[in-house]
Design a protein around this motif. Structure first.
Motif, PDB file in Angstrom:
ATOM      1  N   GLN A  33       1.019  -1.277   0.143  1.00 51.37           N
ATOM      2  CA  GLN A  33       0.023   0.032   0.032  1.00 51.37           C
ATOM      3  C   GLN A  33       0.845   1.338   0.103  1.00 51.37           C
ATOM      4  O   GLN A  33       0.250   2.476  -0.421  1.00 51.37           O
ATOM      5  N   ARG A  34       1.944   1.091   0.454  1.00 51.93           N
ATOM      6  CA  ARG A  34       2.869   2.365   0.459  1.00 51.93           C
ATOM      7  C   ARG A  34       3.599   2.642  -1.099  1.00 51.93           C
ATOM      8  O   ARG A  34       4.453   3.501  -1.112  1.00 51.93           O
ATOM      9  N   VAL A  35       3.155   1.832  -1.924  1.00 50.60           N
ATOM     10  CA  VAL A  35       3.929   1.937  -3.206  1.00 50.60           C
ATOM     11  C   VAL A  35       2.664   2.614  -3.965  1.00 50.60           C
ATOM     12  O   VAL A  35       1.719   1.957  -4.349  1.00 50.60           O
ATOM     13  N   VAL A  36       2.739   3.754  -4.537  1.00 46.65           N
ATOM     14  CA  VAL A  36       1.929   4.520  -5.419  1.00 46.65           C
ATOM     15  C   VAL A  36       2.440   5.122  -6.632  1.00 46.65           C
ATOM     16  O   VAL A  36       3.696   4.776  -6.914  1.00 46.65           O
ATOM     17  N   GLY A  37       1.758   5.513  -7.548  1.00 43.41           N
ATOM     18  CA  GLY A  37       2.027   6.053  -8.776  1.00 43.41           C
ATOM     19  C   GLY A  37       2.854   7.142  -8.943  1.00 43.41           C
ATOM     20  O   GLY A  37       2.806   7.780  -7.674  1.00 43.41           O
ATOM     21  N   ALA A  38       3.183   7.789 -10.059  1.00 46.59           N
ATOM     22  CA  ALA A  38       3.858   9.135  -9.900  1.00 46.59           C
ATOM     23  C   ALA A  38       2.824  10.055  -9.441  1.00 46.59           C
ATOM     24  O   ALA A  38       1.655  10.169  -9.910  1.00 46.59           O
ATOM     25  N   ALA A  89      -9.512   1.506  -3.126  1.00 41.39           N
ATOM     26  CA  ALA A  89      -9.877   2.200  -2.093  1.00 41.39           C
ATOM     27  C   ALA A  89      -9.298   1.477  -0.503  1.00 41.39           C
ATOM     28  O   ALA A  89      -9.133   2.356   0.419  1.00 41.39           O
ATOM     29  N   GLU A  90      -8.786   0.419  -0.696  1.00 34.28           N
ATOM     30  CA  GLU A  90      -8.233  -0.289   0.306  1.00 34.28           C
ATOM     31  C   GLU A  90      -7.001   0.453   0.620  1.00 34.28           C
ATOM     32  O   GLU A  90      -6.557   0.851   1.815  1.00 34.28           O
ATOM     33  N   GLN A  91      -6.140   0.332  -0.344  1.00 38.18           N
ATOM     34  CA  GLN A  91      -4.869   0.915  -0.240  1.00 38.18           C
ATOM     35  C   GLN A  91      -4.920   2.465   0.354  1.00 38.18           C
ATOM     36  O   GLN A  91      -4.381   2.838   1.218  1.00 38.18           O
ATOM     37  N   ARG A  92      -5.758   3.087  -0.186  1.00 36.14           N
ATOM     38  CA  ARG A  92      -5.962   4.623   0.213  1.00 36.14           C
ATOM     39  C   ARG A  92      -6.418   4.797   1.648  1.00 36.14           C
ATOM     40  O   ARG A  92      -6.068   5.409   2.624  1.00 36.14           O
ATOM     41  N   ALA A 103      -1.468  11.688   4.314  1.00 41.21           N
ATOM     42  CA  ALA A 103      -2.568  12.692   4.093  1.00 41.21           C
ATOM     43  C   ALA A 103      -2.768  12.587   2.753  1.00 41.21           C
ATOM     44  O   ALA A 103      -1.897  12.658   1.843  1.00 41.21           O
ATOM     45  N   PHE A 104      -3.975  12.871   2.232  1.00 43.17           N
ATOM     46  CA  PHE A 104      -4.275  12.659   0.981  1.00 43.17           C
ATOM     47  C   PHE A 104      -4.946  13.988   0.197  1.00 43.17           C
ATOM     48  O   PHE A 104      -5.520  15.149   0.961  1.00 43.17           O
ATOM     49  N   ARG A 109      -4.896  11.826  -4.635  1.00 41.00           N
ATOM     50  CA  ARG A 109      -3.619  11.627  -4.534  1.00 41.00           C
ATOM     51  C   ARG A 109      -2.915  11.868  -3.128  1.00 41.00           C
ATOM     52  O   ARG A 109      -3.457  12.490  -2.305  1.00 41.00           O
ATOM     53  N   VAL A 110      -1.679  11.003  -2.946  1.00 39.69           N
ATOM     54  CA  VAL A 110      -1.114  11.371  -1.856  1.00 39.69           C
ATOM     55  C   VAL A 110      -0.300  12.553  -1.671  1.00 39.69           C
ATOM     56  O   VAL A 110       0.107  13.097  -2.643  1.00 39.69           O
ATOM     57  N   ASN A 111      -0.117  13.271  -0.446  1.00 37.49           N
ATOM     58  CA  ASN A 111       0.551  14.457  -0.422  1.00 37.49           C
ATOM     59  C   ASN A 111       2.158  14.040  -0.251  1.00 37.49           C
ATOM     60  O   ASN A 111       2.569  14.044   0.708  1.00 37.49           O
ATOM     61  N   MET A 112       2.678  13.883  -1.511  1.00 40.66           N
ATOM     62  CA  MET A 112       3.883  13.621  -1.729  1.00 40.66           C
ATOM     63  C   MET A 112       4.970  14.407  -0.915  1.00 40.66           C
ATOM     64  O   MET A 112       6.094  14.273  -0.670  1.00 40.66           O
ATOM     65  N   LYS A 113       4.505  15.558  -1.157  1.00 40.59           N
ATOM     66  CA  LYS A 113       5.292  16.807  -0.669  1.00 40.59           C
ATOM     67  C   LYS A 113       5.594  16.308   0.903  1.00 40.59           C
ATOM     68  O   LYS A 113       6.853  16.755   1.505  1.00 40.59           O
ATOM     69  N   GLN A 114       4.913  15.762   1.638  1.00 37.89           N
ATOM     70  CA  GLN A 114       4.808  15.522   3.004  1.00 37.89           C
ATOM     71  C   GLN A 114       5.094  14.036   3.331  1.00 37.89           C
ATOM     72  O   GLN A 114       5.721  13.784   4.362  1.00 37.89           O
ATOM     73  N   HIS A 115       4.694  13.266   2.645  1.00 35.46           N
ATOM     74  CA  HIS A 115       5.202  11.760   2.797  1.00 35.46           C
ATOM     75  C   HIS A 115       5.843  10.877   1.788  1.00 35.46           C
ATOM     76  O   HIS A 115       5.972   9.881   1.791  1.00 35.46           O
ATOM     77  N   ARG A 116       6.505  11.649   0.720  1.00 35.11           N
ATOM     78  CA  ARG A 116       7.311  10.786   0.006  1.00 35.11           C
ATOM     79  C   ARG A 116       8.439  10.334   0.622  1.00 35.11           C
ATOM     80  O   ARG A 116       9.300  11.322   1.595  1.00 35.11           O
ATOM     81  N   TYR A 117       8.799   9.204   0.665  1.00 33.56           N
ATOM     82  CA  TYR A 117      10.101   8.574   1.436  1.00 33.56           C
ATOM     83  C   TYR A 117      11.470   9.042   0.841  1.00 33.56           C
ATOM     84  O   TYR A 117      11.709   8.982  -0.254  1.00 33.56           O
ATOM     85  N   ALA A 118      12.096   9.515   1.702  1.00 34.24           N
ATOM     86  CA  ALA A 118      13.383  10.108   1.393  1.00 34.24           C
ATOM     87  C   ALA A 118      14.531   9.098   1.479  1.00 34.24           C
ATOM     88  O   ALA A 118      14.804   8.731   2.789  1.00 34.24           O
TER      89      ALA A 118
END
Length: 117
Positions: free
Chosen positions: A56-61, A73-76, A85-86, A90-99
């Motif tokens: 579930q932690r893997v999403v598209g670009a 829906a399950e993933q979300r 945060a969504f 879309r996932v709020n990549m700015k805040q949750h993208r893994y560095a």
DNA sequence: GCGCTGACGGGCA
DNA sequence: GTGCCCGCCAGCG
């Protein structure tokens, strides 16, 4: 890792490194695993290990949920449960993208496609 | 043995 | 911002 280890081994290991509350794109996972541009292989790796790793932690670009139907829906739902945060769908990549730590980013020189369109 | 598919990404017109 | 294309590689028909 020895060459005998399939690329999926690297991909899965990479996905497992994603901490709770963080997400990564297929491209990032492939990149971090050492296969820039091999986003599809990430899909294959997930299919064979769904349930064994944080798929579930893997999403598209861009943080888009690409799974169709209830899976999406399950993933979300799972991500929200982790505190992700969504922004709409879309996932709020700015805040949750893994560095990715210590990620040796190779130069994506393969960008010279220059294909005609 | 050959070709298509697949939860995709990134660059260009 | 949108649409199209090619490239990654393993599995399966």
């Amino acid at each position: 890792m020895a060459a005998s280890d399939s690329m999926f081994t690297h991909i899965r290991a990479t996905i497992r490194k994603i901490p709770r509350g963080k997400v990564a794109t297929y491209g990032d996972v492939a990149y971090a695993a050492g296969f820039p541009g091999a986003a599809r292989q990430v899909v294959w790796a997930l299919q064979g290990t769904s349930g064994l790793l944080p798929w579930q932690r893997v999403v598209g670009a861009g943080g888009k949920i690409l799974l169709p139907g209830v899976k999406g829906a399950e993933q979300r739902f799972l991500l929200q449960a982790e505190g992700v945060a969504f922004s709409g769908l879309r996932v709020n990549m700015k805040q949750h993208r893994y560095a990715w730590p210590m990620l040796r980013r190779r130069k994506p020189q393969r960008t010279r496609r220059t294909r005609r369109k």
